[in-house]
Design a protein around this motif. Structure first.
Motif, PDB file in Angstrom:
ATOM      1  N   ILE A 284      -8.877   1.934  13.371  1.00 45.19           N
ATOM      2  CA  ILE A 284      -8.138   0.867  12.701  1.00 45.19           C
ATOM      3  C   ILE A 284      -9.100  -0.087  12.004  1.00 45.19           C
TER       4      ILE A 284
ATOM      5  N   VAL B 129      -8.532   0.019   8.140  1.00 46.66           N
ATOM      6  CA  VAL B 129      -7.677  -1.111   7.771  1.00 46.66           C
ATOM      7  C   VAL B 129      -8.448  -2.429   7.771  1.00 46.66           C
TER       8      VAL B 129
ATOM      9  N   GLN C 266       2.497  -1.095  10.923  1.00 49.86           N
ATOM     10  CA  GLN C 266       1.648  -1.313   9.750  1.00 49.86           C
ATOM     11  C   GLN C 266       2.484  -1.694   8.533  1.00 49.86           C
TER      12      GLN C 266
ATOM     13  N   ARG D  58       0.550  -4.979   6.985  1.00 53.40           N
ATOM     14  CA  ARG D  58       0.257  -5.043   5.546  1.00 53.40           C
ATOM     15  C   ARG D  58       0.577  -6.398   4.946  1.00 53.40           C
TER      16      ARG D  58
ATOM     17  N   LEU E 287      -2.760  -8.548   5.407  1.00 55.33           N
ATOM     18  CA  LEU E 287      -4.036  -8.044   4.923  1.00 55.33           C
ATOM     19  C   LEU E 287      -4.535  -8.935   3.784  1.00 55.33           C
TER      20      LEU E 287
ATOM     21  N   ARG F 229     -12.637   0.290  -0.193  1.00 51.04           N
ATOM     22  CA  ARG F 229     -11.202   0.318  -0.439  1.00 51.04           C
ATOM     23  C   ARG F 229     -10.869   0.227  -1.926  1.00 51.04           C
TER      24      ARG F 229
ATOM     25  N   ASN G  21      -1.761   1.922   1.182  1.00 53.82           N
ATOM     26  CA  ASN G  21      -0.714   1.706   2.184  1.00 53.82           C
ATOM     27  C   ASN G  21      -0.450   2.975   2.986  1.00 53.82           C
TER      28      ASN G  21
ATOM     29  N   PHE H 216      -3.475   3.489   5.328  1.00 52.68           N
ATOM     30  CA  PHE H 216      -3.467   2.526   6.423  1.00 52.68           C
ATOM     31  C   PHE H 216      -2.402   2.890   7.454  1.00 52.68           C
TER      32      PHE H 216
ATOM     33  N   PHE I   3      -3.229   3.684  11.346  1.00 53.32           N
ATOM     34  CA  PHE I   3      -2.638   2.905  12.438  1.00 53.32           C
ATOM     35  C   PHE I   3      -1.821   3.803  13.356  1.00 53.32           C
TER      36      PHE I   3
END
Length: 289
Positions: free
Chosen positions: A29, A33, A81, A86, A89, A176, A187, A190, A194
Motif C-alpha cells: 500500500i 498508493v 480505496q 482516493r 490522496l 505516479r 485509480n 490503487f 489496496f
C-alpha cells in the motif's frame, strides 16, 4: 545448546511467515498508493473472525476459509480505496493518517461491540500435531501457515513482475505522474494494490486460527511487527519486508528463549535500531520495488 538455538530459529521462521504477509500488505500500500495503512492489523482480526464463523457455523477448515476471506477482503479493499482513500490522496499526508487511524479505531470498537473481548479459538485435527526429527519439534499448524504464507508471497512477486497489471503497479510505485502519462489508470492500480494488501491480511487471519486465538486487539500485535519490518526492510520494498519479517521472527524467538518470556519485542526493536544505525536506508537500500 545447538539444539535449543535450532528450535528457536525454527519457531521464529514459522511465525515470521505470518509477519511477512501483514508487512508485505503494508509495504505494498505504501509503495503504490503512498499512504500508511494503520488499520492493516484490524483486517487480520477480521480475517480471523471470518474464519472462526465459517468454522463454527459451517464446519469449514480455516485453511479452506482462505477461499472466502481473501476474496471478501480484496473486495473490501477495493471499496475502501474507491470511497474513502482516493478522496484524501494528495500532497498533505495528515488526512490520510487520520483516515486510516480512524478506520482502525472504528473496526476495533465494532469488534468489541459485536464479539466482546472474549478469546475465540478453532481446534482442528492438526492444531496439536507436530513433526519430530533430530530432536526438534515442528508444529504442523505453524508449518502449514508458513508454507502457505511463502506461497502467497511468491505468487504476489510473480504477479508484480510478470503481469501487465503488476508492472503497472510497479510503475506507479516508482513514478505516479509518468505512469499516468503512459496510459496507466492510477485509480485502478490503487484499488488492486489496496485489495491485494487486505487479501493478504485476511489470509494471515485464516492461517493463524488453528493455533492462535481471535480477539478484538489481536491485529495490533501483528501490525506493530509489520511496521517494524516495513521500516527495517525499506518502505515500499516487498522483498525487504519479507526478509525483515523472517529476521524479526527469529530475533523474537531467540530473545524469548535466551533473555526472557517478555523480551521478544525488546530484542526486535534493538535489532531495528542496530540495523538502521549501520544502514539507515534499511535492508532494501532505499529502493522501492
Amino acid at each position: 545448546m545447538l539444539e535449543t538455538v535450532a528450535q528457536a530459529v525454527i519457531n521464529g521462521l514459522l511465525i515470521g511467515g505470518i509477519y511477512a504477509l501483514v508487512s508485505i500488505g503494508v509495504t505494498l500500500i505504501f509503495g503504490v498508493v503512498k499512504i500508511v495503512n494503520f488499520a492493516q492489523g484490524e483486517f487480520v482480526m477480521i480475517g480471523m473472525y471470518l474464519s472462526f464463523y465459517l468454522a463454527t457455523q459451517f464446519g469449514l477448515d480455516p485453511l479452506l476459509s482462505l477461499f472466502v476471506t481473501m476474496p471478501a477482503l480484496f473486495a473490501a479493499g477495493v471499496l475502501i480505496q474507491h470511497f474513502l482513500i482516493r478522496r484524501v490522496l494528495g500532497p498533505n499526508d495528515m488526512p490520510q493518517i487520520f483516515l486510516t487511524f480512524a478506520l482502525s479505531l472504528l473496526l476495533l470498537n465494532l469488534a468489541l461491540m459485536l464479539f466482546t473481548a472474549n478469546y475465540r479459538t478453532v481446534h482442528t485435527s492438526y492444531s496439536d500435531a507436530a513433526l519430530h526429527f533430530a530432536g526438534l519439534y515442528v508444529p504442523v499448524a505453524k508449518l502449514i501457515a508458513f508454507v502457505v504464507a511463502m506461497a502467497l508471497s511468491g505468487a504476489l512477486w510473480v504477479f508484480l513482475h510478470t503481469t501487465d497489471l503488476g508492472k503497472a503497479m510497479r510503475a506507479a510505485a516508482q513514478n505516479r505522474d509518468v505512469a499516468t502519462l503512459m496510459g496507466i489508470n492510477p485509480n485502478r492500480v490503487f484499488a488492486v494494490a489496496f485489495g491485494a494488501a487486505l487479501a493478504l491480511a485476511g489470509a494471515a487471519g485464516s492461517l493463524l486460527m488453528p493455533f492462535y486465538s481471535a480477539y478484538p486487539f489481536v491485529g495490533q500485535v501483528f501490525v506493530l511487527m509489520a511496521f517494524v519490518a516495513v521500516v527495517l526492510g525499506t518502505l515500499g520494498n516487498v522483498i525487504g519486508a519479507l526478509v525483515a519479517s523472517l529476521m524479526m521472527g527469529v530475533a523474537e524467538s531467540l530473545g524469548i528463549q535466551f533473555v526472557g518470556a517478555d523480551s521478544g519485542l525488546i530484542v526486535v526493536f534493538a535489532m531495528l535500531l542496530l540495523t538502521l544505525a549501520l544502514k539507515p536506508t534499511g535492508l532494501g537500500g532505499g529502493r522501492v520495488r
